[in-house]
Design a protein around this motif. Sequence first.
Motif, PDB file in Angstrom:
ATOM      1  N   THR A   1     -78.619  -7.489  31.925  1.00 23.06           N
ATOM      2  CA  THR A   1     -78.277  -6.697  31.281  1.00 23.06           C
ATOM      3  C   THR A   1     -76.594  -7.404  30.947  1.00 23.06           C
ATOM      4  O   THR A   1     -76.498  -7.780  29.852  1.00 23.06           O
ATOM      5  CB  THR A   1     -78.344  -5.908  31.624  1.00 23.06           C
ATOM      6  OG1 THR A   1     -79.391  -5.166  32.153  1.00 23.06           O
ATOM      7  CG2 THR A   1     -77.636  -4.462  30.897  1.00 23.06           C
ATOM      8  N   ARG A   2     -75.920  -7.466  31.628  1.00 23.08           N
ATOM      9  CA  ARG A   2     -74.290  -7.423  31.163  1.00 23.08           C
ATOM     10  C   ARG A   2     -74.830  -9.067  30.890  1.00 23.08           C
ATOM     11  O   ARG A   2     -73.542  -9.737  29.614  1.00 23.08           O
ATOM     12  CB  ARG A   2     -73.385  -7.475  32.295  1.00 23.08           C
ATOM     13  CG  ARG A   2     -72.055  -7.806  32.301  1.00 23.08           C
ATOM     14  CD  ARG A   2     -71.408  -6.805  31.177  1.00 23.08           C
ATOM     15  NE  ARG A   2     -71.539  -5.559  31.714  1.00 23.08           N
ATOM     16  CZ  ARG A   2     -70.789  -4.661  30.950  1.00 23.08           C
ATOM     17  NH1 ARG A   2     -70.368  -4.530  29.437  1.00 23.08           N
ATOM     18  NH2 ARG A   2     -71.088  -3.349  31.055  1.00 23.08           N
TER      19      ARG A   2
ATOM     20  N   CYS B   1     -74.628 -11.453  23.391  1.00 25.76           N
ATOM     21  CA  CYS B   1     -75.153 -11.526  22.052  1.00 25.76           C
ATOM     22  C   CYS B   1     -73.593 -10.803  21.256  1.00 25.76           C
ATOM     23  O   CYS B   1     -73.531 -10.828  19.822  1.00 25.76           O
ATOM     24  CB  CYS B   1     -75.695  -9.862  22.085  1.00 25.76           C
ATOM     25  SG  CYS B   1     -77.781 -10.140  22.677  1.00 25.76           S
ATOM     26  N   GLN B   2     -72.402  -9.619  21.948  1.00 30.92           N
ATOM     27  CA  GLN B   2     -71.329 -10.015  21.951  1.00 30.92           C
ATOM     28  C   GLN B   2     -70.408 -11.610  21.197  1.00 30.92           C
ATOM     29  O   GLN B   2     -70.555 -11.340  19.969  1.00 30.92           O
ATOM     30  CB  GLN B   2     -70.409  -9.169  22.999  1.00 30.92           C
ATOM     31  CG  GLN B   2     -71.254  -7.787  23.186  1.00 30.92           C
ATOM     32  CD  GLN B   2     -70.603  -6.920  21.655  1.00 30.92           C
ATOM     33  OE1 GLN B   2     -71.822  -6.710  21.159  1.00 30.92           O
ATOM     34  NE2 GLN B   2     -69.610  -6.727  21.433  1.00 30.92           N
TER      35      GLN B   2
ATOM     36  N   TRP C   1     -81.557   2.655  20.285  1.00 25.97           N
ATOM     37  CA  TRP C   1     -80.851   2.065  18.831  1.00 25.97           C
ATOM     38  C   TRP C   1     -81.006   3.577  17.928  1.00 25.97           C
ATOM     39  O   TRP C   1     -80.598   3.340  17.108  1.00 25.97           O
ATOM     40  CB  TRP C   1     -81.425   0.810  18.596  1.00 25.97           C
ATOM     41  CG  TRP C   1     -80.982   0.283  17.556  1.00 25.97           C
ATOM     42  CD1 TRP C   1     -81.379   0.623  16.295  1.00 25.97           C
ATOM     43  CD2 TRP C   1     -79.582  -0.032  17.436  1.00 25.97           C
ATOM     44  NE1 TRP C   1     -80.177   0.234  14.645  1.00 25.97           N
ATOM     45  CE2 TRP C   1     -79.109  -0.660  15.630  1.00 25.97           C
ATOM     46  CE3 TRP C   1     -78.957  -0.762  18.206  1.00 25.97           C
ATOM     47  CZ2 TRP C   1     -78.835  -1.267  15.526  1.00 25.97           C
ATOM     48  CZ3 TRP C   1     -77.502  -1.946  17.821  1.00 25.97           C
ATOM     49  CH2 TRP C   1     -77.420  -1.838  16.791  1.00 25.97           C
TER      50      TRP C   1
ATOM     51  N   TYR D   1     -76.320  -9.340  27.473  1.00 21.95           N
ATOM     52  CA  TYR D   1     -74.526  -8.710  26.358  1.00 21.95           C
ATOM     53  C   TYR D   1     -73.780  -9.045  25.815  1.00 21.95           C
ATOM     54  O   TYR D   1     -73.080  -9.291  24.964  1.00 21.95           O
ATOM     55  CB  TYR D   1     -74.909  -6.879  26.713  1.00 21.95           C
ATOM     56  CG  TYR D   1     -73.568  -6.298  25.974  1.00 21.95           C
ATOM     57  CD1 TYR D   1     -74.039  -5.430  24.791  1.00 21.95           C
ATOM     58  CD2 TYR D   1     -72.603  -5.865  26.542  1.00 21.95           C
ATOM     59  CE1 TYR D   1     -72.695  -4.620  24.096  1.00 21.95           C
ATOM     60  CE2 TYR D   1     -71.649  -5.429  25.994  1.00 21.95           C
ATOM     61  CZ  TYR D   1     -71.856  -4.542  24.907  1.00 21.95           C
ATOM     62  OH  TYR D   1     -70.894  -4.484  23.694  1.00 21.95           O
ATOM     63  N   SER D   2     -73.242  -9.593  26.999  1.00 21.53           N
ATOM     64  CA  SER D   2     -72.341 -10.664  26.750  1.00 21.53           C
ATOM     65  C   SER D   2     -72.424 -11.817  25.760  1.00 21.53           C
ATOM     66  O   SER D   2     -71.828 -12.637  25.103  1.00 21.53           O
ATOM     67  CB  SER D   2     -71.319 -11.240  27.985  1.00 21.53           C
ATOM     68  OG  SER D   2     -70.869  -9.947  28.998  1.00 21.53           O
TER      69      SER D   2
ATOM     70  N   SER E   1     -75.796   4.928  29.782  1.00 23.25           N
ATOM     71  CA  SER E   1     -77.260   4.428  29.976  1.00 23.25           C
ATOM     72  C   SER E   1     -77.827   4.809  30.939  1.00 23.25           C
ATOM     73  O   SER E   1     -79.508   5.055  31.060  1.00 23.25           O
ATOM     74  CB  SER E   1     -76.770   3.167  30.063  1.00 23.25           C
ATOM     75  OG  SER E   1     -76.578   2.713  31.558  1.00 23.25           O
TER      76      SER E   1
ATOM     77  N   ASP F   1     -65.993  -0.981  23.077  1.00 22.40           N
ATOM     78  CA  ASP F   1     -66.561  -1.467  23.950  1.00 22.40           C
ATOM     79  C   ASP F   1     -65.134  -2.391  24.828  1.00 22.40           C
ATOM     80  O   ASP F   1     -64.955  -3.560  23.797  1.00 22.40           O
ATOM     81  CB  ASP F   1     -67.835  -2.789  23.874  1.00 22.40           C
ATOM     82  CG  ASP F   1     -67.894  -3.171  25.296  1.00 22.40           C
ATOM     83  OD1 ASP F   1     -67.157  -2.465  26.279  1.00 22.40           O
ATOM     84  OD2 ASP F   1     -69.253  -3.376  25.336  1.00 22.40           O
TER      85      ASP F   1
ATOM     86  N   ASN G   1     -74.305  -0.715  21.540  1.00 21.95           N
ATOM     87  CA  ASN G   1     -73.662  -1.766  22.624  1.00 21.95           C
ATOM     88  C   ASN G   1     -74.737  -2.118  23.296  1.00 21.95           C
ATOM     89  O   ASN G   1     -75.898  -2.652  23.439  1.00 21.95           O
ATOM     90  CB  ASN G   1     -72.400  -1.222  23.007  1.00 21.95           C
ATOM     91  CG  ASN G   1     -71.907  -0.823  22.401  1.00 21.95           C
ATOM     92  OD1 ASN G   1     -71.205  -1.770  21.298  1.00 21.95           O
ATOM     93  ND2 ASN G   1     -71.135   0.309  22.048  1.00 21.95           N
ATOM     94  N   ILE G   2     -74.157  -1.613  24.717  1.00 24.86           N
ATOM     95  CA  ILE G   2     -75.422  -2.459  25.930  1.00 24.86           C
ATOM     96  C   ILE G   2     -76.130  -1.115  26.090  1.00 24.86           C
ATOM     97  O   ILE G   2     -77.256  -1.922  27.109  1.00 24.86           O
ATOM     98  CB  ILE G   2     -74.843  -2.427  27.241  1.00 24.86           C
ATOM     99  CG1 ILE G   2     -75.149  -3.197  28.022  1.00 24.86           C
ATOM    100  CG2 ILE G   2     -73.698  -0.873  27.959  1.00 24.86           C
ATOM    101  CD1 ILE G   2     -73.734  -3.635  29.337  1.00 24.86           C
TER     102      ILE G   2
ATOM    103  N   ILE H   1     -79.653  -2.557  25.340  1.00 27.92           N
ATOM    104  CA  ILE H   1     -80.512  -3.677  26.692  1.00 27.92           C
ATOM    105  C   ILE H   1     -80.380  -3.190  27.770  1.00 27.92           C
ATOM    106  O   ILE H   1     -81.679  -3.298  28.375  1.00 27.92           O
ATOM    107  CB  ILE H   1     -79.557  -4.992  26.698  1.00 27.92           C
ATOM    108  CG1 ILE H   1     -79.159  -5.443  25.034  1.00 27.92           C
ATOM    109  CG2 ILE H   1     -79.864  -6.101  27.577  1.00 27.92           C
ATOM    110  CD1 ILE H   1     -77.548  -6.091  25.153  1.00 27.92           C
TER     111      ILE H   1
END
Length: 658
Positions: free
Chosen positions: A375-376, A382-383, A313, A379-380, A143, A452, A319-320, A323
């Motif tokens: 960010t993290r 959303c996962q 995208w 992302y978590s 990223s 991931d 993945n991350i 984001i």
Amino acid sequence: MGIASDLVILIVAGLLGGIVARMMRQPLLLGYIIAGVLVGPHTGGITVSSVHDIELLAEIGVALLLFTLGIEFSIKELKPVKYVALIGTPVQIILTMAFGWFIGSLMGWDSKLSLWFGAFISLSSTMVVLKTLESRGLVGTLSSRVMLGMLVVQDIAIVPMLIIMPQLGAESFGLAALGMAALKTFLFLASMFMLGTRVIPWVMKKVAGWNSRETFMLTCSAIGLGVGYATHLLGLSFAFGAFVAGMVLSESRYAYQALSDILPLRDIFSMIFFASVGMLIDPVYVWQHLGTILILSLSILVGKGFIFGSISWLFNYRNIIPIALGFGMFQVGELSFLLLQQGADSGSFPRELFPLFMGTGILTMLFSPLMASLTRPVYSFCQSRRKSDPLQTVNLPETEFNGHAVVLGYGRFGSYVTNSLEKIDIPHITIELNANKVEQAAENGESVIYGDATQEIVLEAARISHARIVLMTIPSIDGSALVVEKIKRIAPNIPVVALSRNSEHVDVLNELGVYHIIMPEFETGLEMVRQTLFQFCLPAAEIQNVMDSMRRERYTTEVELKHPDYSELTRLTKASESIILNWITVEDGSEIVGKSLIGSRIRTVLGVSVAGVMRGEDFTINPESDFRFQSGDIVGVLGRRNNIEMFRTFSSRPVIAE
């Protein structure tokens, strides 16, 4: 004192503002802008008397900023992410300008002002992004490479924007004016190509040969500012000429020295530029329009962040990464301030709205560290709310792994680790999120899982609960911390060896129960120290003591208390490193020529052992006691350093006739 006193006030205020920004972990330019506000004409207290003169000096800072940007520019930086950088960034700029025009229309602005707002928000801040990446330990991740690639192209895009946007204020603006500007630009670039390939290299070589650093620095400054002034005389941007001059100089062998000499001068004048920008801001105006500034800032955060995420995208970054780009690059860039200043000077942009735009840009910068830290967690979340993607695996054996190693990441360190494990026949599985690296691992015959490592299903697919060890090469603090938490949940007793970038990362890993930590930069420096001590003939035991002491200062020793096997391995390593094999040539006429190994009494008198002897093309390992030395033999001996030096003297000392 006139302008001299103004410069003193500005430099002192800039220093104080920079210190405050540093303490608050914000980019220095924010401190410079706030310092300019405090000493500007809109506030009381100590005030700069001649704002216009400072603005004129600030133009030098702009030129030097673009000049060094041209020197630092390298197409090599774009290769790993060339498609999203070279194609995605122009698309992002156009979409952001369209979004800004839409927001401006909703605000009731005319088309020209709305277009200016779109151009203003289209660029992101290189300084803020780099600072955020470094503080969060994300430099080197995929990223971060995407971000930096797009930032490089944005920095290039500012050049045509500086040419075109100020033309919006000209009465003769139209296709003819743009065509004339394009023609002038073409002629200028053609002449710079001739100068860059013939004249400038000759001048730089001649000046460098004088070995005068002052003359060299003045020459570089004259090239950058002189070419910039030439473009100004042509009716083009002063900053554009300086950027082109930097690009020409970047192809020279003297580019790095030029950059190192120009940087201090650039930093001083850049501070003057950002402070001069701050002097144009009226705090009362900002306070009266705070609601509007907040609305514009939030609009930029949502709209620009969505555009960056969508672009990544579309270019198959999953993945991350979308984001990370959306939360990391939504802010307004420092070069946008330069663009706005040029617009105000040309009359294309209304100067009375300068504080509104500037306040909005600064607020987005202040939001950046906070949004990047989300960010993290986002992302978590959303996962956890969606179904896991189907796992893609390559080269996994039909039988299930047991007692294997799991390598997280197939980058520079991970690929080296897996290659080494392959050579010594240790079974292992690699987990990698970058599709290109997955293909590379597959071509090398590695057993790899595309996914991931923060997802439990991916870790379970690697049978981490049946593994013997986990080797984690994830460089980011947040990413590695989240992975460790998942590993401890699935396999709480499995040992984890982690890569770390800095001491903050080490502390986070220690808190999570990870004590096997390697810091590549530290270990490299440690090895350089070891080699230096060896050349200074320090005893091996003393060298090892120094190494152990330095490691204890950096790493925790709790692992040695919890794992006796590790302590035993450490002692064995120390013992093996204390055995130093030295090669000594037997010179003609020395005392040991013609004598046998036992007759020379090397072991009993000198205290060294002979491990082998090289004689021509033949090599004798561990020679017998009746082996006789000859002139020219290269003898490999083991022993303490002082004993080895005694043997060196003995093997070179001639026989003294009685």
